[in-house]
Write a protein that holds these residues in place. Structure first.
Motif, mmCIF file in Angstrom:
data_model
loop_
_atom_site.group_PDB
_atom_site.id
_atom_site.type_symbol
_atom_site.label_atom_id
_atom_site.label_comp_id
_atom_site.label_asym_id
_atom_site.label_seq_id
_atom_site.Cartn_x
_atom_site.Cartn_y
_atom_site.Cartn_z
ATOM 1 N N SER A 1 92.627 103.118 60.940
ATOM 2 C CA SER A 1 91.598 103.819 61.031
ATOM 3 C C SER A 1 91.246 104.984 62.218
ATOM 4 C CB SER A 1 90.711 102.517 61.651
ATOM 5 O OG SER A 1 91.486 101.999 63.046
ATOM 6 N N ASN A 2 89.529 105.401 62.520
ATOM 7 C CA ASN A 2 89.346 106.525 63.006
ATOM 8 C C ASN A 2 88.692 106.057 64.267
ATOM 9 O OD1 ASN A 2 89.609 108.073 61.051
ATOM 10 N ND2 ASN A 2 88.221 107.874 60.215
ATOM 11 N N TYR B 1 99.359 96.781 63.540
ATOM 12 C CA TYR B 1 98.890 97.117 65.096
ATOM 13 C C TYR B 1 97.516 97.310 65.891
ATOM 14 C CZ TYR B 1 101.248 101.081 66.035
ATOM 15 O OH TYR B 1 101.462 102.798 66.825
ATOM 16 N N GLN B 2 97.465 97.226 66.813
ATOM 17 C CA GLN B 2 96.263 98.289 67.229
ATOM 18 C C GLN B 2 96.586 99.244 68.277
ATOM 19 O OE1 GLN B 2 93.464 96.948 71.035
ATOM 20 N NE2 GLN B 2 91.578 97.075 69.618
ATOM 21 N N ASP B 3 96.465 100.165 68.397
ATOM 22 C CA ASP B 3 97.601 101.242 69.055
ATOM 23 C C ASP B 3 96.852 101.253 70.787
ATOM 24 O OD1 ASP B 3 98.870 103.036 70.268
ATOM 25 O OD2 ASP B 3 97.947 104.545 69.061
ATOM 26 N N ALA B 4 97.125 100.389 71.661
ATOM 27 C CA ALA B 4 96.065 100.301 72.662
ATOM 28 C C ALA B 4 96.433 101.586 73.270
ATOM 29 C CB ALA B 4 97.147 99.426 73.832
ATOM 30 N N ALA B 5 96.704 102.022 73.270
ATOM 31 C CA ALA B 5 97.682 103.466 74.321
ATOM 32 C C ALA B 5 97.005 104.932 73.509
ATOM 33 C CB ALA B 5 98.947 103.600 74.740
ATOM 34 N N GLY B 6 96.244 104.052 72.255
ATOM 35 C CA GLY B 6 95.873 105.999 71.521
ATOM 36 C C GLY B 6 94.582 105.413 70.501
ATOM 37 N N GLY B 7 93.954 105.388 71.338
ATOM 38 C CA GLY B 7 92.393 105.397 70.790
ATOM 39 C C GLY B 7 91.746 103.456 70.462
ATOM 40 N N GLU B 8 92.833 102.771 70.491
ATOM 41 C CA GLU B 8 92.985 101.504 70.186
ATOM 42 C C GLU B 8 92.753 101.297 68.584
ATOM 43 O OE1 GLU B 8 90.510 98.714 72.870
ATOM 44 O OE2 GLU B 8 89.959 100.327 73.400
ATOM 45 N N THR B 9 93.336 102.640 67.633
ATOM 46 C CA THR B 9 92.985 102.383 66.640
ATOM 47 C C THR B 9 93.995 101.663 65.816
ATOM 48 O OG1 THR B 9 94.631 104.206 65.947
ATOM 49 C CG2 THR B 9 92.629 105.164 66.464
ATOM 50 N N TYR C 1 90.632 114.322 55.353
ATOM 51 C CA TYR C 1 90.241 113.181 55.130
ATOM 52 C C TYR C 1 90.060 112.265 55.856
ATOM 53 C CZ TYR C 1 93.093 114.651 50.747
ATOM 54 O OH TYR C 1 93.324 115.322 49.618
ATOM 55 N N ASP C 2 88.476 111.894 56.029
ATOM 56 C CA ASP C 2 88.253 111.050 56.413
ATOM 57 C C ASP C 2 88.732 109.500 56.857
ATOM 58 O OD1 ASP C 2 84.052 113.044 55.640
ATOM 59 O OD2 ASP C 2 86.305 113.065 57.581
ATOM 60 N N SER C 3 89.298 109.289 56.251
ATOM 61 C CA SER C 3 89.453 107.979 55.581
ATOM 62 C C SER C 3 91.568 107.778 55.680
ATOM 63 C CB SER C 3 88.260 107.009 54.964
ATOM 64 O OG SER C 3 89.142 105.844 54.984
ATOM 65 N N PRO C 4 91.905 107.628 55.667
ATOM 66 C CA PRO C 4 91.853 108.498 57.228
ATOM 67 C C PRO C 4 92.302 109.038 57.775
ATOM 68 C CG PRO C 4 94.474 107.593 56.933
ATOM 69 C CD PRO C 4 93.318 107.263 55.859
ATOM 70 N N ARG C 5 91.645 108.892 58.796
ATOM 71 C CA ARG C 5 92.056 110.924 59.411
ATOM 72 C C ARG C 5 92.979 111.734 59.626
ATOM 73 N NH1 ARG C 5 88.725 111.316 64.846
ATOM 74 N NH2 ARG C 5 86.217 110.977 63.829
#
Length: 402
Positions: free
Chosen positions: A276-277, A253-261, A4-8
């Motif tokens: 988000s991807n 939150y934005q995952d600062a350590a995991g691709g900023e998703t 599923y593209d959204s979310p991945r």
């Protein structure tokens, strides 16, 4: 496997095996993929039905006592599985039930834009400058006349205040001392008095929610405490930028350590859902939509350094993306969405038309909005030179600077 593209998220096509072997996660998978939990529950419901039919057949044979016992056990296990799946469904469904009214959306947008201003009653609290041009936290009366705002009353001097939260006359904020000292999370009363330190140190964000302070340190670790600094507690093991408590259960939150998703964290059971991807920032919830800016890492064309505005339907977790590029500033109220350089959009359903191709020529950045006022930073070159306060009812505006 189905993607599923959204979310991945990749889930198993073998739903019966998935729900039988991993009942705790079956509904979470359906939720993350934007699927219907009822589809998954069908398999759990079928198990006791099959077991019952098998047992009825075995009842006709006196030599099948052992098989009858096995089928009875299968029925018990299936009923336990169904109950567990329903419990997980009840717990996880709160994410799809999140909906922000206009006030909640405005408050979130204002904090995501740095929390430089807040309004309580007829008082504007926020960034200002003293007579020597040094930044300070000040209060100004919203006059309601041609002046729009009154004179500045200093609340805390020689500092840059951000992530301003106001509650019943008390201002909570992140203080950055201009002298390199006395930085931390502070509180001060609008009526006057000395600013008081709650926590010392450097901090990245602050939100007041339900009588508690949620904040990040310089390592993007997330914590909460009482408004007096007591009952200090770390939340999960997250590396969080743009954190925002959506309700008692979910934290965005934005995952600062995991691709900023963009992720959501369940504060009751530790579940993390990726929304988000790509690299995503400045999330704002309005209604059941999560708006945000997306900036892919790939730099294959001259616009790769610019950001697309996107939105996710929290009911289905499907994503929509605007084709144009925007200046990555967004404020909103009940009637309008405000983007960079004075762009105002009255029809929310045409959100995807927000565009500012002259991104490198930023002149006006909206950082605060409610139904009555829009506050923007006015830029000269790469630095903001003044603050503009616009009264939306008559479009009258006034500015002040250092």
């Amino acid at each position: 496997q189905k993607r599923y593209d959204s979310p991945r998220v990749i889930i198993s096509e073998n739903a019966a095996a998935s729900i039988f072997l991993e009942p705790r996660f079956s509904y979470a998978f359906a939720l993350r993929a934007g699927g219907d939990a009822a589809h998954w529950m069908t398999y759990a419901t079928l198990l006791p039905m099959v077991a019952f039919i098998m047992k009825a057949s075995f009842d006709m044979c006196e030599v099948c006592t052992m098989l009858k016992k096995m089928c009875a056990l299968l029925m018990v296990l299936a009923m336990m599985l169904t109950g567990a799946a329903l419990a997980d469904a009840d717990a996880a469904s709160s994410l799809t039930e999140i909906s922000f009214d206009n006030i909640q959306a405005e408050n979130m947008a204002n904090l995501m834009n740095g929390g430089l201003f807040a309004i309580e009653g007829n008082v504007l609290v926020g960034l200002d400058w003293d007579a020597d041009g040094r930044a300070m936290l000040a209060a100004r009366k919203l006059t309601g006349d041609g002046n729009i705002i009154g004179d500045a009353m200093a609340l805390d001097t020689n500092c840059l205040a951000s992530y301003i939260n106001v509650d019943e006359g008390t201002v909570y904020y992140v203080r950055s001392g201009l002298d390199g000292e006395n930085s931390g999370i502070y509180a001060v009363d609008i009526a006057g008095g000395d600013a008081r330190e709650i926590l010392a140190g450097d901090f990245g964000s602050l939100q007041l929610y339900n009588g508690k302070l949620y904040y990040t340190d310089t390592d993007n670790k997330l914590f909460m405490c009482g408004t007096d600094g007591s009952n200090f507690e770390q939340i999960g093991n997250l590396s969080a930028c743009y954190p925002y408590v959506l309700n008692d259960e979910w934290l965005l939150y934005q995952d600062a350590a995991g691709g900023e998703t963009l992720n959501v964290y369940n504060m009751t059971d530790g579940q993390i859902t990726v929304l988000s991807n790509n690299r995503s920032f400045l999330p704002i919830v309005k209604g059941t939509w999560l708006y945000y800016f997306e900036k892919p890492y790939a730099a294959d064309d001259e616009k790769a350094d610019r950001a697309n505005i996107c939105r996710i339907d929290l009911m289905t977790l499907t994503t929509e993306r605007a084709a144009g590029f925007s200046g990555a500033y967004l404020a909103l109220n009940g009637d309008y969405m405000f983007a960079a350089n004075g762009y105002k959009l009255a029809n929310e359903e045409a959100w995807w038309t927000i565009e500012n191709n002259a991104y490198e020529l930023l002149e006006k950045a909206p950082v605060f909005a409610n139904d009555d006022y829009l506050i923007s930073l006015i830029y000269a070159g790469e630095a903001s030179s003044r603050v503009e306060v616009e009264r939306l009812a008559d479009r009258a505006a006034v500015s002040f600077n250092s």
